[in-house]
Design an enzyme around this catalytic site. Sequence first.
Site, PDB file in Angstrom:
ATOM      1  N   LYS A 297       0.826  -1.217   0.000  1.00 15.45           N
ATOM      2  CA  LYS A 297       0.000   0.000   0.000  1.00 15.45           C
ATOM      3  C   LYS A 297       0.855   1.260   0.000  1.00 15.45           C
ATOM      4  CE  LYS A 297      -2.268  -0.748   3.834  1.00 15.45           C
ATOM      5  NZ  LYS A 297      -1.804  -2.048   4.325  1.00 15.45           N
TER       6      LYS A 297
ATOM      7  N   ARG B  80      11.698  -5.513   4.018  1.00 18.09           N
ATOM      8  CA  ARG B  80      11.555  -4.093   4.349  1.00 18.09           C
ATOM      9  C   ARG B  80      12.473  -3.743   5.519  1.00 18.09           C
ATOM     10  NH1 ARG B  80       5.711  -1.882   5.469  1.00 18.09           N
ATOM     11  NH2 ARG B  80       5.681  -3.117   7.358  1.00 18.09           N
TER      12      ARG B  80
ATOM     13  N   ARG C 182      10.719  -0.178  12.398  1.00 13.99           N
ATOM     14  CA  ARG C 182       9.484  -0.108  13.159  1.00 13.99           C
ATOM     15  C   ARG C 182       9.449  -1.178  14.243  1.00 13.99           C
ATOM     16  NH1 ARG C 182       4.728   0.075   8.786  1.00 13.99           N
ATOM     17  NH2 ARG C 182       3.750  -1.064  10.496  1.00 13.99           N
TER      18      ARG C 182
HETATM   19  P1  ADP Z   1       0.778  -1.897   8.348  1.00 12.02           P
HETATM   20  O1  ADP Z   1      -0.212  -1.669   7.249  1.00 12.02           O
HETATM   21  O2  ADP Z   1       2.089  -2.360   7.823  1.00 12.02           O
HETATM   22  O3  ADP Z   1       0.288  -2.750   9.462  1.00 12.02           O
HETATM   23  P2  ADP Z   1       0.593   0.936   9.232  1.00 12.02           P
HETATM   24  O4  ADP Z   1       1.769   1.823   9.128  1.00 12.02           O
HETATM   25  O5  ADP Z   1      -0.566   1.233   8.319  1.00 12.02           O
HETATM   26  O6  ADP Z   1       1.166  -0.529   9.017  1.00 12.02           O
HETATM   27  O7  ADP Z   1       0.023   0.926  10.726  1.00 12.02           O
HETATM   28  C1  ADP Z   1       0.832   0.640  11.842  1.00 12.02           C
HETATM   29  C2  ADP Z   1      -0.019   0.549  13.120  1.00 12.02           C
HETATM   30  O8  ADP Z   1      -0.668   1.820  13.363  1.00 12.02           O
HETATM   31  C3  ADP Z   1      -1.153  -0.455  13.095  1.00 12.02           C
HETATM   32  O9  ADP Z   1      -0.725  -1.758  13.412  1.00 12.02           O
HETATM   33  C4  ADP Z   1      -2.099   0.149  14.158  1.00 12.02           C
HETATM   34  O10 ADP Z   1      -1.647  -0.121  15.452  1.00 12.02           O
HETATM   35  C5  ADP Z   1      -1.964   1.639  13.927  1.00 12.02           C
HETATM   36  N1  ADP Z   1      -2.968   2.124  12.958  1.00 12.02           N
HETATM   37  C6  ADP Z   1      -2.706   2.651  11.719  1.00 12.02           C
HETATM   38  N2  ADP Z   1      -3.838   2.993  11.102  1.00 12.02           N
HETATM   39  C7  ADP Z   1      -4.857   2.680  11.943  1.00 12.02           C
HETATM   40  C8  ADP Z   1      -6.273   2.758  11.887  1.00 12.02           C
HETATM   41  N3  ADP Z   1      -6.899   3.259  10.794  1.00 12.02           N
HETATM   42  N4  ADP Z   1      -6.994   2.340  12.942  1.00 12.02           N
HETATM   43  C9  ADP Z   1      -6.405   1.850  14.031  1.00 12.02           C
HETATM   44  N5  ADP Z   1      -5.080   1.730  14.175  1.00 12.02           N
HETATM   45  C10 ADP Z   1      -4.296   2.130  13.141  1.00 12.02           C
END
Ligand code: ADP
Length: 216
Positions: A13, A127, A139
């Site tokens: 994404k 990654r 991360r």
């Molecule tokens: P990935 O898609 O690789 O899991 P992201 O960078 O999108 O990583 O998100 C990392 C973390 O941030 C998630 O595991 C969650 O804890 C939090 N997070 C991100 N977006 C949301 C959301 N829309 N709702 C709830 N938690 C979120």
Amino acid sequence: MRLILLGPPGSGKGTQAQRLVKRHGIAQLSTGEMLRAAVAAQTPVGLKAKDIMAGGGLVPDEIVVGIISERLDQPDAAKGFILDGFPRTVPQAEALDQLLKKKHMKLDAVIELRVNESALLQRVESRVAEMKARGEEVRVDDTPEGLTRRLASYRTLTEPLIHYYSERRKLLTVDGMMTIEHVTREIGRILAAIGAVEARAARKAGAQGSSRHRQA
Ligand code: ADP
């Protein structure tokens, strides 16, 4: 152009969002990035989100909806945006529908990146290796255990959105197992097919060279 990118962690994404941003000059609204920034800056939201994120859980809906609502009001989002990592639950999607209605904005499409789960761990591992090689901070949730938790929340809480948007005739599915270039080209093609971008712009986007693969 207003888009949502949907897919599990490691589906690409972030990579595709960055390419769409470059090509179309729209804003990338990544709740993951925003929350990581809040954690780093130790804001009240960051303090609440820190442990939840580290454990691979989901931050409460009202927090992320609040963040997105504010972000949609920024001037750069007026030209269009791509949501990456939001919505992640049905209540978030319903809240987004309300927000967009209030702001007189309409979604063009939801693009689902479909991938084989067996490939995800390896992608996240690469990654991590790439980030380390660039000297970037890795991360805290990019561990096998973190990924397992994130995948479990994806399956139970986020996957229902595929049905949600398909019922609303917004869903477009792309095979996320192809190369980065191919996925970009395919997204360009389907956006052109629904009339969201000109066919010429879509072809150019497919020919774009960079293969920076920072965030899934
Ligand atoms: P990935 O898609 O690789 O899991 P992201 O960078 O999108 O990583 O998100 C990392 C973390 O941030 C998630 O595991 C969650 O804890 C939090 N997070 C991100 N977006 C949301 C959301 N829309 N709702 C709830 N938690 C979120």
